[in-house]
Design an enzyme around this catalytic site. Structure first.
Site, mmCIF file in Angstrom:
data_model
loop_
_atom_site.group_PDB
_atom_site.id
_atom_site.type_symbol
_atom_site.label_atom_id
_atom_site.label_comp_id
_atom_site.label_asym_id
_atom_site.label_seq_id
_atom_site.Cartn_x
_atom_site.Cartn_y
_atom_site.Cartn_z
ATOM 1 N N ILE A 295 0.722 -1.118 0.048
ATOM 2 C CA ILE A 295 -0.048 0.055 -0.009
ATOM 3 C C ILE A 295 0.873 1.345 0.142
ATOM 4 C CG2 ILE A 295 -0.190 0.217 2.748
ATOM 5 C CD1 ILE A 295 -3.154 0.914 2.205
ATOM 6 N N TYR A 296 2.210 1.247 0.359
ATOM 7 C CA TYR A 296 2.916 2.261 0.287
ATOM 8 C C TYR A 296 3.274 2.996 -1.073
ATOM 9 C CZ TYR A 296 4.631 0.929 4.960
ATOM 10 O OH TYR A 296 4.584 0.419 6.385
#
Length: 343
Positions: free
Chosen positions: A61-62
């Site tokens: 998700i980064y």
């Protein structure tokens, strides 16, 4: 560089790992963390390896996968000498099944992470959060299958409550599936809730603690002091969004104590905050982030020395808060509820 065993696994890890949440800078949330590109990432990876850090932490998700892509490019050609951890569970698309810890999503999430990282295995794979809508047996069986396939080597969980961790461990033990060996959690001198339940649980069940946001969501960088307003850094730019609320007076009290010890040791505020964590029970690794090489150098200065017992005691006292029930009640029965070593 000191290495410690990760829980009850046979894997040893450096006491510091480099977190790559600052890689990419895509989206409103992560743009406030940093925007390190491939060239900058290569420099930070080079310096980390030179200092003995061979462990790099990221998540799908980064920056919507950009962090994994940049890290993959930065470590190309030397993957075999490094340890990589990444995470899955949170949304990676708009579809109904583009999130969660179902078999469907996890298999796709792992395949996506492997592709972006340019590798065929992940050393430590974390459930980034608990998915109460998916049976833990489905999640753990899917993870165990991928361990057996060689795609994942060790498993961990992050941001679970105590009962969620224990329920998962019990299911793994019952079925003989691969067990979580690490808990990655928020822990700092201004965020000690981890000590109340998750630390004793991790020590009892053999989970090595990996600490994220060890500087209190940017509050222990040395830029915030009593009577001052931060003019730069992630916090000043709104990078505390999603983080815990901390009363100003409590924060100032802790920073005052750190400043006193900084004057005694010649170390900086973040170096003292990181060193304190490395002396806590069960902590195997602290994930340090850096927007640039200067910040990385600051973080590296946290190792190779130790705070004195008196300095640790003073920091403990300054940062102590009354825990929630039933933990404040249990404090009256230390004979039957002994505290972890070093408390």
């Amino acid at each position: 560089m000191e290495f410690r065993q990760l829980g009850r696994s046979g894997l040893t890890v450096p006491v510091l790992s480099l977190g790559t949440g600052t890689f990419g800078g895509k989206g409103e949330f992560f743009s406030k963390w940093g925007d390190t590109d491939i060239a900058g990432a290569k420099r930070m990876v080079d310096r980390s390896i030179e200092a003995g850090i061979n462990f790099f932490d990221t998540a799908d998700i980064y920056s919507s996968g950009a962090s994994e892509e940049i890290l993959g490019a930065a470590i190309k050609g030397r993957r075999q000498d490094l340890l990589i951890s990444t995470k899955g569970t949170f949304p990676m698309g708009e579809g109904a099944n583009d999130k969660g810890s179902s078999r469907h999503h996890l298999i796709r999430a792992v395949e996506g992470s492997l592709r972006r990282l340019g590798t065929d295995y992940i050393d430590v794979y974390f459930m980034h959060g608990f998915d109460a809508l998916t049976p833990v047996e489905e999640t753990l069986r899917a993870l165990d299958d991928m361990v057996r396939d060689g795609k994942l080597r060790y498993l961990g969980c992050s941001n679970f409550s105590g009962w969620q961790v224990m329920k998962s461990l019990a299911a793994s033990d019952r079925h003989g599936w691969s067990r979580y060996v690490s808990y990655q959690g928020y822990y700092s001198l201004v965020g000690r809730d981890y000590e109340w339940e998750l630390m004793p649980l991790s020590l009892d069940q053999g989970l090595g603690t990996m600490v994220w946001s060890p500087l209190g969501w940017g509050r222990l960088t040395g830029k915030i002091r009593r009577g001052q307003d931060p003019k730069q850094g992630r916090l000043a730019q709104g990078g505390d969004k999603g983080g815990p609320e901390i009363a100003d007076e409590y924060l100032y009290r802790v920073v005052d104590a750190i400043d006193e010890i900084a004057a005694e040791t010649g170390k900086t505020v973040p170096q003292i905050a990181l060193n304190w964590l490395l002396q806590r029970p069960g902590v195997a690794n602290v994930v340090v982030g850096a927007r640039n090489e200067e910040q990385l150098e600051q973080n590296l200065g946290a190792i190779g020395w130790n705070l004195s017992e008196d300095q640790v005691r003073r920091l403990d006292e300054a940062s102590q808060r009354t825990p929630s029930y039933p933990y404040w009640h249990q404090r009256g029965f230390d004979e039957r509820n002994p505290k972890p070593t070093a408390w």
